[in-house]
Design a protein around this motif. Structure first.
Motif, mmCIF file in Angstrom:
data_model
loop_
_atom_site.group_PDB
_atom_site.id
_atom_site.type_symbol
_atom_site.label_atom_id
_atom_site.label_comp_id
_atom_site.label_asym_id
_atom_site.label_seq_id
_atom_site.Cartn_x
_atom_site.Cartn_y
_atom_site.Cartn_z
ATOM 1 N N VAL A 25 0.850 -1.189 0.000
ATOM 2 C CA VAL A 25 0.000 0.000 0.000
ATOM 3 C C VAL A 25 0.890 1.245 0.000
ATOM 4 C CG1 VAL A 25 -1.776 1.285 1.261
ATOM 5 C CG2 VAL A 25 -1.813 -1.226 1.247
ATOM 6 N N ARG A 26 0.565 2.218 -0.848
ATOM 7 C CA ARG A 26 1.317 3.484 -0.833
ATOM 8 C C ARG A 26 0.772 4.332 0.302
ATOM 9 N NH1 ARG A 26 4.834 6.640 -3.327
ATOM 10 N NH2 ARG A 26 4.500 8.899 -3.486
ATOM 11 N N VAL A 27 1.635 4.628 1.269
ATOM 12 C CA VAL A 27 1.211 5.327 2.478
ATOM 13 C C VAL A 27 1.823 6.725 2.519
ATOM 14 C CG1 VAL A 27 1.171 5.293 4.998
ATOM 15 C CG2 VAL A 27 1.062 3.138 3.722
ATOM 16 N N HIS A 28 0.967 7.715 2.738
ATOM 17 C CA HIS A 28 1.404 9.100 2.938
ATOM 18 C C HIS A 28 1.372 9.389 4.437
ATOM 19 C CE1 HIS A 28 1.121 10.069 -1.401
ATOM 20 N NE2 HIS A 28 0.162 9.148 -1.371
ATOM 21 N N LEU A 29 2.358 10.128 4.915
ATOM 22 C CA LEU A 29 2.506 10.388 6.337
ATOM 23 C C LEU A 29 2.341 11.875 6.629
ATOM 24 C CD1 LEU A 29 5.722 8.222 6.779
ATOM 25 C CD2 LEU A 29 3.381 7.531 7.356
ATOM 26 N N ALA A 30 1.594 12.173 7.682
ATOM 27 C CA ALA A 30 1.391 13.570 8.083
ATOM 28 C C ALA A 30 1.437 13.657 9.598
ATOM 29 C CB ALA A 30 0.046 14.088 7.561
ATOM 30 N N ASP A 31 2.019 14.725 10.103
ATOM 31 C CA ASP A 31 2.106 14.919 11.544
ATOM 32 C C ASP A 31 2.332 16.406 11.800
ATOM 33 O OD1 ASP A 31 2.950 12.770 14.062
ATOM 34 O OD2 ASP A 31 3.293 14.906 14.367
ATOM 35 N N HIS A 32 1.807 16.908 12.933
ATOM 36 C CA HIS A 32 2.044 18.309 13.256
ATOM 37 C C HIS A 32 3.525 18.561 13.515
ATOM 38 C CE1 HIS A 32 2.131 16.727 17.363
ATOM 39 N NE2 HIS A 32 2.729 17.847 17.715
ATOM 40 N N ASP A 33 4.246 17.486 13.875
ATOM 41 C CA ASP A 33 5.700 17.543 14.023
ATOM 42 C C ASP A 33 6.316 16.942 12.769
ATOM 43 O OD1 ASP A 33 8.376 17.206 14.624
ATOM 44 O OD2 ASP A 33 8.045 16.419 16.640
ATOM 45 N N ALA A 34 6.746 17.807 11.842
ATOM 46 C CA ALA A 34 7.260 17.341 10.554
ATOM 47 C C ALA A 34 8.469 16.425 10.729
ATOM 48 C CB ALA A 34 7.624 18.532 9.676
ATOM 49 N N ALA A 35 9.287 16.681 11.745
ATOM 50 C CA ALA A 35 10.474 15.853 11.972
ATOM 51 C C ALA A 35 10.074 14.424 12.322
ATOM 52 C CB ALA A 35 11.330 16.454 13.085
ATOM 53 N N GLN A 36 8.982 14.267 13.084
ATOM 54 C CA GLN A 36 8.526 12.932 13.449
ATOM 55 C C GLN A 36 8.032 12.181 12.226
ATOM 56 O OE1 GLN A 36 6.887 11.909 17.387
ATOM 57 N NE2 GLN A 36 4.937 11.635 16.329
ATOM 58 N N ALA A 37 7.326 12.882 11.322
ATOM 59 C CA ALA A 37 6.871 12.253 10.083
ATOM 60 C C ALA A 37 8.058 11.835 9.217
ATOM 61 C CB ALA A 37 5.961 13.200 9.313
ATOM 62 N N ARG A 38 9.081 12.654 9.173
ATOM 63 C CA ARG A 38 10.273 12.311 8.384
ATOM 64 C C ARG A 38 10.985 11.096 8.986
ATOM 65 N NH1 ARG A 38 10.797 18.034 8.124
ATOM 66 N NH2 ARG A 38 12.314 18.028 9.835
ATOM 67 N N THR A 39 10.983 11.008 10.316
ATOM 68 C CA THR A 39 11.584 9.844 10.960
ATOM 69 C C THR A 39 10.845 8.570 10.561
ATOM 70 O OG1 THR A 39 12.330 11.143 12.858
ATOM 71 C CG2 THR A 39 12.111 8.761 13.183
ATOM 72 N N ALA A 40 9.507 8.647 10.587
ATOM 73 C CA ALA A 40 8.700 7.485 10.190
ATOM 74 C C ALA A 40 8.977 7.107 8.743
ATOM 75 C CB ALA A 40 7.215 7.786 10.400
ATOM 76 N N ALA A 41 9.103 8.101 7.885
ATOM 77 C CA ALA A 41 9.391 7.833 6.476
ATOM 78 C C ALA A 41 10.759 7.170 6.314
ATOM 79 C CB ALA A 41 9.332 9.127 5.675
ATOM 80 N N ALA A 42 11.734 7.630 7.091
ATOM 81 C CA ALA A 42 13.075 7.057 7.014
ATOM 82 C C ALA A 42 13.095 5.600 7.459
ATOM 83 C CB ALA A 42 14.038 7.877 7.867
ATOM 84 N N LEU A 43 12.136 5.227 8.289
ATOM 85 C CA LEU A 43 12.031 3.846 8.748
ATOM 86 C C LEU A 43 11.350 2.940 7.713
ATOM 87 C CD1 LEU A 43 10.908 4.545 12.427
ATOM 88 C CD2 LEU A 43 13.147 3.691 11.694
ATOM 89 N N GLY A 44 10.832 3.534 6.644
ATOM 90 C CA GLY A 44 10.156 2.751 5.610
ATOM 91 C C GLY A 44 8.650 2.716 5.749
ATOM 92 N N ALA A 45 8.094 3.649 6.550
ATOM 93 C CA ALA A 45 6.652 3.646 6.786
ATOM 94 C C ALA A 45 5.853 4.294 5.666
ATOM 95 C CB ALA A 45 6.337 4.353 8.112
ATOM 96 N N GLY A 46 6.501 5.047 4.798
ATOM 97 C CA GLY A 46 5.774 5.714 3.723
ATOM 98 C C GLY A 46 6.508 6.946 3.263
#
Length: 361
Positions: A25-46
Motif C-alpha cells: 500500500v502506498r502510504v502518505h505520512l502527516a504529523d504536526h511535528d514534521a520531523a517525526q513524520a520524516r523519521t517514520a518515512a526514514a524507517l520505511g513507513a511511507g
C-alpha cells in the motif's frame, strides 16, 4: 486498498504505516511535528509527500483529545474516501464529531489493542498488531464500504477484528487497560522513596506489576482525560476491596482469635476472587486458558544461551508455549521459565538434563 494516509506518526500510526507499506500500500505520512513524520518515512513507513488526490483510507492516529479536530479537518479537505481513528477511547470523539455536524457515513471508530511502554515512531514495528484484537465500532448510518476498508486494514496488519458498541468498548478498556496502568503506577510510586536495601530485593513479581509504569505520562493523561468516568468506577470498586483487605490484615494483627480468623477469611476471599478472575484471561491465540507446566532452567547471561536452549527444546520435539526470564540479583545468570504442555514437561526436563542444563525443581 491501494493508498492510505496516516495522520499522526507515533507508535500506533507508524506501526500501521509500516505494516501497510510492507504489503504494497502506498502510504502518505502527516504529523504536526514534521520531523517525526520524516523519521517514520526514514524507517520505511511511507512518504511525507502530499497525495495527489483522495486516498482510499485515512487513519487518524492522534491522542483522543485531538481526534475530532483532526478528523474534521481531514474530512473537510476530502483527503480520503473513508476515515477511521485508532484512539483508545471511542464514544467521546464520536460525540464531538456529531456536534460538529459532519456527515459521518464515511467514518468508523476503531482501536487496536496493542502498544508498548515506549512511544514515538522509533518504537514502531510492522508486527505490533499481529494476533492482537482490533476493535471496530460501526454504527447504523455507517457505509458498508468503510467497514470493509477497516476490515482490510485489520487483515493487512494481521490483527483480529472485534465488533463492539463504542460505550461498551470504553467501559471494557477502563477495566483491562486504563485502570491497570494507574494501579501499576501507584505500586511503582511506592518504590520511589523506598530504602535502597528494599529495592535491591525486587524480583519478578514486582517487575511484572510495574512494567507498564514506565509508560509516558503525557500520553496517559490524554487517554484518561477522555475516559475518566468508567476508570473512576473501576477504581472505586478496587478501593472498596482495598479497604476490606486493610481491615482483614488489621484483624490478623489482633490478639483476638475470632478477629484473626475473620482476617484470614477476608484475605482468602480476595485471593480466591483473584484466582477466578485470572483464569478468565484469554490464553494462547485468544483461546481459553490452558493448564501448562513450567520447566525452570538455570541459564548464563552470555551470547548464544537462549538460542542454544531453544534449539535443544526443538531437538526434543517440544513446543514452547511461553517463556519468561527471571534474573538473579547481582549475578550474570538467571532462570528461564519454559511453559509447555503438561505431557511434554517430563520429556523436556530429561532432554535438557541430558544436554547439560541445570533444572530447578
Amino acid at each position: 486498498m491501494r493508498t492510505a494516509i496516516v495522520i499522526g506518526t507515533g507508535l500506533i500510526g507508524t506501526s500501521a504505516a509500516l505494516a501497510l507499506s510492507a504489503r504494497g500500500v502506498r502510504v502518505h505520512l502527516a504529523d504536526h511535528d514534521a520531523a517525526q513524520a520524516r523519521t517514520a518515512a526514514a524507517l520505511g513507513a511511507g512518504t511525507v509527500e502530499e497525495p495527489e488526490g483522495p486516498v482510499d483510507l485515512a487513519i487518524v492516529a492522534v491522542p483522543p483529545a485531538h481526534v475530532a479536530a483532526a478528523l474534521a479537518d481531514a474530512m473537510r479537505r476530502g483527503v480520503a474516501r473513508a476515515y477511521l481513528d485508532v484512539a483508545s477511547v471511542k464514544a467521546g470523539p464520536r460525540r464531538e464529531l456529531e456536534s460538529l455536524g459532519l456527515d459521518l457515513t464515511p467514518y468508523i471508530g476503531t482501536h487496536p489493542m496493542a502498544g508498548k511502554e515506549r512511544s514515538g515512531p522509533l518504537a514502531a514495528t510492522a508486527d505490533l498488531f499481529e494476533g492482537r484484537p482490533w476493535v471496530l465500532t460501526p454504527t447504523r448510518d455507517g457505509d458498508t464500504e468503510v467497514l470493509n476498508l477497516a476490515l482490510e486494514l485489520v487483515a493487512l496488519c494481521r490483527a483480529v477484528p472485534v465488533v463492539m458498541d463504542a460505550d461498551a468498548h470504553d467501559r471494557a478498556v477502563a477495566l483491562v487497560s486504563h485502570t491497570p496502568q494507574l494501579v501499576s503506577s501507584m505500586v511503582a510510586a511506592r518504590l520511589r522513596g523506598a530504602d535502597e536495601t528494599a529495592v535491591r530485593l525486587c524480583g519478578q513479581g514486582i517487575r511484572d506489576v510495574t512494567r507498564i509504569a514506565a509508560s509516558d505520562p503525557a500520553m496517559w493523561i490524554d487517554i484518561l482525560s477522555a475516559n475518566p468516568g468508567p476508570v473512576a468506577d473501576v477504581l472505586s470498586e478496587i478501593a472498596a476491596d482495598l479497604d476490606e483487605t486493610v481491615q482483614a490484615l488489621r484483624g490478623l494483627q489482633s490478639a483476638d482469635e475470632a478477629k484473626r480468623g475473620a482476617g484470614a477469611g477476608g484475605i482468602e476471599d480476595v485471593l480466591r476472587r483473584g484466582n477466578a478472575g485470572r483464569e478468565r484471561v484469554p490464553g494462547k491465540h485468544g483461546a481459553a486458558p490452558a493448564a501448562y507446566e513450567i520447566v525452570a532452567v538455570h541459564i548464563g547471561d552470555q551470547p548464544g544461551e537462549l538460542a542454544r536452549i531453544f534449539a535443544d527444546a526443538g531437538q526434543a520435539g517440544v513446543n514452547i508455549e511461553d517463556v519468561r526470564i527471571e534474573h538473579a540479583t547481582g549475578q550474570q545468570a538467571g532462570f528461564i521459565q519454559l511453559t509447555v504442555e503438561p505431557t511434554a514437561a517430563p520429556a523436556l526436563t530429561a532432554a535438557l538434563r541430558e544436554r547439560g542444563w541445570s533444572i530447578r525443581q
